[in-house]
Design a protein around this motif. Structure first.
Motif, PDB file in Angstrom:
ATOM      1  N   VAL A   1       0.580  -0.702  -0.140  1.00 13.40           N
ATOM      2  CA  VAL A   1       0.314   0.150   0.220  1.00 13.40           C
ATOM      3  C   VAL A   1       0.980   1.286   0.107  1.00 13.40           C
ATOM      4  N   ALA A   2       2.583   1.240   0.820  1.00 19.13           N
ATOM      5  CA  ALA A   2       3.575   2.015   0.413  1.00 19.13           C
ATOM      6  C   ALA A   2       3.355   2.889  -0.471  1.00 19.13           C
ATOM      7  N   LEU A   3       3.486   2.692  -1.132  1.00 22.78           N
ATOM      8  CA  LEU A   3       4.597   1.854  -2.462  1.00 22.78           C
ATOM      9  C   LEU A   3       3.844   2.720  -3.656  1.00 22.78           C
ATOM     10  N   MET A   4       1.772   2.180  -3.849  1.00 17.50           N
ATOM     11  CA  MET A   4       0.678   2.449  -4.177  1.00 17.50           C
ATOM     12  C   MET A   4       0.378   3.751  -3.574  1.00 17.50           C
ATOM     13  N   THR A   5       0.625   4.259  -2.232  1.00 16.59           N
ATOM     14  CA  THR A   5       0.322   5.881  -2.367  1.00 16.59           C
ATOM     15  C   THR A   5       1.973   6.585  -2.939  1.00 16.59           C
ATOM     16  N   ARG A   6       2.910   6.093  -3.249  1.00 14.82           N
ATOM     17  CA  ARG A   6       3.374   6.915  -3.828  1.00 14.82           C
ATOM     18  C   ARG A   6       2.981   7.130  -4.591  1.00 14.82           C
ATOM     19  N   VAL A   7       3.104   5.661  -5.994  1.00 17.58           N
ATOM     20  CA  VAL A   7       2.739   6.302  -7.678  1.00 17.58           C
ATOM     21  C   VAL A   7       1.685   7.353  -7.059  1.00 17.58           C
ATOM     22  N   ILE A   8       0.594   7.571  -6.099  1.00 18.86           N
ATOM     23  CA  ILE A   8      -0.396   8.614  -6.610  1.00 18.86           C
ATOM     24  C   ILE A   8       0.719  10.480  -6.442  1.00 18.86           C
ATOM     25  N   GLU A   9       1.021   9.816  -5.046  1.00 11.17           N
ATOM     26  CA  GLU A   9       1.577  11.042  -4.858  1.00 11.17           C
ATOM     27  C   GLU A   9       2.716  11.567  -6.236  1.00 11.17           C
ATOM     28  N   ASP A  10       3.412  10.945  -6.407  1.00 12.21           N
ATOM     29  CA  ASP A  10       4.738  11.383  -7.812  1.00 12.21           C
ATOM     30  C   ASP A  10       3.672  11.919  -8.714  1.00 12.21           C
ATOM     31  N   ASP A  11       2.618  11.950  -9.672  1.00 12.51           N
ATOM     32  CA  ASP A  11       2.159  12.134 -10.532  1.00 12.51           C
ATOM     33  C   ASP A  11       2.504  13.160 -10.514  1.00 12.51           C
ATOM     34  N   HIS A  12       2.242  14.118  -9.804  1.00 13.55           N
ATOM     35  CA  HIS A  12       2.429  15.100  -9.943  1.00 13.55           C
ATOM     36  C   HIS A  12       3.754  15.479 -10.513  1.00 13.55           C
ATOM     37  N   ARG A  13       5.017  14.723 -10.333  1.00  8.99           N
ATOM     38  CA  ARG A  13       6.082  15.002 -11.053  1.00  8.99           C
ATOM     39  C   ARG A  13       6.258  14.444 -12.466  1.00  8.99           C
ATOM     40  N   VAL A  14       5.631  14.275 -13.106  1.00  6.76           N
ATOM     41  CA  VAL A  14       5.291  13.979 -14.603  1.00  6.76           C
ATOM     42  C   VAL A  14       4.659  15.163 -14.730  1.00  6.76           C
ATOM     43  N   ASN A  15       3.567  15.133 -14.484  1.00  6.14           N
ATOM     44  CA  ASN A  15       3.045  16.713 -14.512  1.00  6.14           C
ATOM     45  C   ASN A  15       3.670  18.268 -14.872  1.00  6.14           C
ATOM     46  N   ALA A  16       4.450  18.740 -13.846  1.00  6.95           N
ATOM     47  CA  ALA A  16       5.403  18.945 -13.626  1.00  6.95           C
ATOM     48  C   ALA A  16       6.379  19.315 -14.804  1.00  6.95           C
ATOM     49  N   LEU A  17       6.862  18.128 -15.475  1.00  6.42           N
ATOM     50  CA  LEU A  17       7.726  17.823 -16.180  1.00  6.42           C
ATOM     51  C   LEU A  17       7.424  18.392 -17.639  1.00  6.42           C
TER      52      LEU A  17
ATOM     53  N   GLU B   1      -2.439   7.161 -16.262  1.00  9.33           N
ATOM     54  CA  GLU B   1      -3.122   6.053 -16.469  1.00  9.33           C
ATOM     55  C   GLU B   1      -1.693   4.546 -15.010  1.00  9.33           C
ATOM     56  N   ALA B   2      -0.755   4.670 -15.294  1.00 14.10           N
ATOM     57  CA  ALA B   2      -0.294   4.716 -13.576  1.00 14.10           C
ATOM     58  C   ALA B   2      -0.700   4.799 -12.707  1.00 14.10           C
ATOM     59  N   GLU B   3      -1.114   6.191 -12.491  1.00 14.21           N
ATOM     60  CA  GLU B   3      -2.045   6.768 -10.891  1.00 14.21           C
ATOM     61  C   GLU B   3      -3.283   5.756 -10.962  1.00 14.21           C
ATOM     62  N   LYS B   4      -4.035   5.497 -11.792  1.00 10.88           N
ATOM     63  CA  LYS B   4      -5.326   4.922 -11.705  1.00 10.88           C
ATOM     64  C   LYS B   4      -4.849   3.477 -11.719  1.00 10.88           C
ATOM     65  N   ILE B   5      -4.017   3.189 -12.214  1.00 11.54           N
ATOM     66  CA  ILE B   5      -3.454   1.396 -11.390  1.00 11.54           C
ATOM     67  C   ILE B   5      -3.410   1.055 -10.231  1.00 11.54           C
ATOM     68  N   ALA B   6      -2.717   2.760  -9.631  1.00 12.80           N
ATOM     69  CA  ALA B   6      -1.993   2.571  -7.750  1.00 12.80           C
ATOM     70  C   ALA B   6      -3.303   2.782  -7.691  1.00 12.80           C
ATOM     71  N   ARG B   7      -4.538   3.774  -8.460  1.00 10.30           N
ATOM     72  CA  ARG B   7      -5.217   3.698  -7.175  1.00 10.30           C
ATOM     73  C   ARG B   7      -6.698   2.820  -7.539  1.00 10.30           C
ATOM     74  N   MET B   8      -6.672   1.544  -8.442  1.00  7.00           N
ATOM     75  CA  MET B   8      -7.446   0.059  -8.395  1.00  7.00           C
ATOM     76  C   MET B   8      -6.936  -0.318  -7.590  1.00  7.00           C
TER      77      MET B   8
END
Lengths: 235, 235
Positions: free
Chosen positions: A45-61, A102-109
């Protein structure tokens, strides 16, 4: 006043920086998908949370690279191949950003699924396989971009059919699973959406590969068949 | 040699032609969605076929507008607001093209569904409602683009939550439907994918609305909250 030669060197350096940023963004997106699928399978679950939280780094790039492209166009007035590179980057990062989504969606699922009883879960073997295929497509399309390799890009386009076939196989499997035990319907649909996200990643990687052919060959191949692309590549 | 004034008038005419083409493409995509949903509900197979066959017209417009944008950049070297317009168009037509793909997918699903016994079909009332919402978003985002209306664009961004909620409602309804009669699972999944395509159309319309805010305000709002966008709009 700087010499023309100096300006031209600076321009090259700016284009190089943009290319490097795209590859950095690609690397980040790749690791997001990997982590998302890994977290689904391991239930971390910690890894799922990290993926969700890290999506903003993709967006910023994406925003950063977009701005760099606009600046290069406004200040350097690129033409021909240089302009095609910039336009390719503008399109590519849109697809990369959506792969990130999509990666974020997978983590949410994965989070939803981790809260359910493992008893009624189908196995994730096929999901892992489809994800590996989509990741391979993404990696190849980034390589094709980095090395201007149109043959590799054409390969990615062809691979997309495989990912689509994997998706249909997972769907058939899940349908059987649901029919045998209708109590698994809701859970199975969540897994189906994971599979759908993976199929989408393949679509985006294919788009990126098509942009590479355009960048190198100067011909738009988005809406032609794979056979036509391969003929184009051999020219 | 043409005067500067003449060049500037020509430039304006070129930008105007690009804007007009985007609106034309938007109109075509809108009618593709409408026809796809109509064909699903009425079972009109000829209409389904027409939607599938007409997708190439959407694709051709994307390629044409993309080329016009590259030419305008290479020849006119736009800066500031003009450059933002061109970059907005490049992004917008990518989303429009993908909305076109979703319309085609809906028509394909409609074909599959039309071959099945109507006895076990759930009603399409909710699908129609969700599609109307997504179409409304698309129309508004095109209007916002045409009239540089950021307030309208902000409205579209907010509406996306509604389409997402409709999608979840349809999913819940289909889950109940499948649990009551597991023989409907396969058919229900096809309808679920139609709903998913509609949800995607809403996402793309939202993207387009965000580009409009960027074009007008010069600020990228893609990855900020709706509240922040509305504050930005009021400035």
């Amino acid at each position: 006043m700087p010499s023309n030669d100096h300006i031209s060197r600076q321009f090259d350096a700016e284009l190089e920086a943009i290319r490097a940023n795209v590859l950095q963004m690609g690397g980040l997106v790749e690791s997001q998908i990997k982590s998302a699928v890994e977290s689904l399978i391991s239930g971390d679950v910690a890894l799922m949370t990290r993926v969700i939280e890290d999506d903003h780094r993709v967006n910023a790039l994406e925003v950063k690279i977009d701005e760099a492209c606009s600046q290069v166009i406004a200040r350097r007035q690129p033409t021909a191949g240089d302009l095609r590179l910039v336009m390719t980057v503008v399109k590519t990062i849109t697809d990369l950003e959506r792969i990130g989504d999509e990666a974020e969606k997978i983590a949410r699922m994965a989070k939803l699924l981790s809260q359910k009883s493992a008893l009624n879960l189908p196995r994730y073997h096929e999901i892992k396989h489809a994800a590996d295929l989509a990741l391979d497509m993404l990696r190849k399309s980034l390589d094709a971009f980095a090395r201007l390799d149109v043959a590799l890009a054409a390969q990615v386009v062809r691979q997309d059919d495989q990912v689509d076939e994997e998706f249909r196989a997972i769907m058939r499997y899940l349908i059987t699973f649901m029919m045998e035990d209708p109590r698994t319907i809701s859970t199975s649909l969540e897994i189906l959406f994971v599979a759908k996200a993976i199929e989408r990643i393949g679509d985006h990687a294919k788009n990126m590969a098509e942009y590479v052919v355009y960048m190198v060959k100067g011909r738009d191949v988005r809406h032609v068949t794979v056979d036509e692309i391969e003929r184009e590549v051999q020219k």
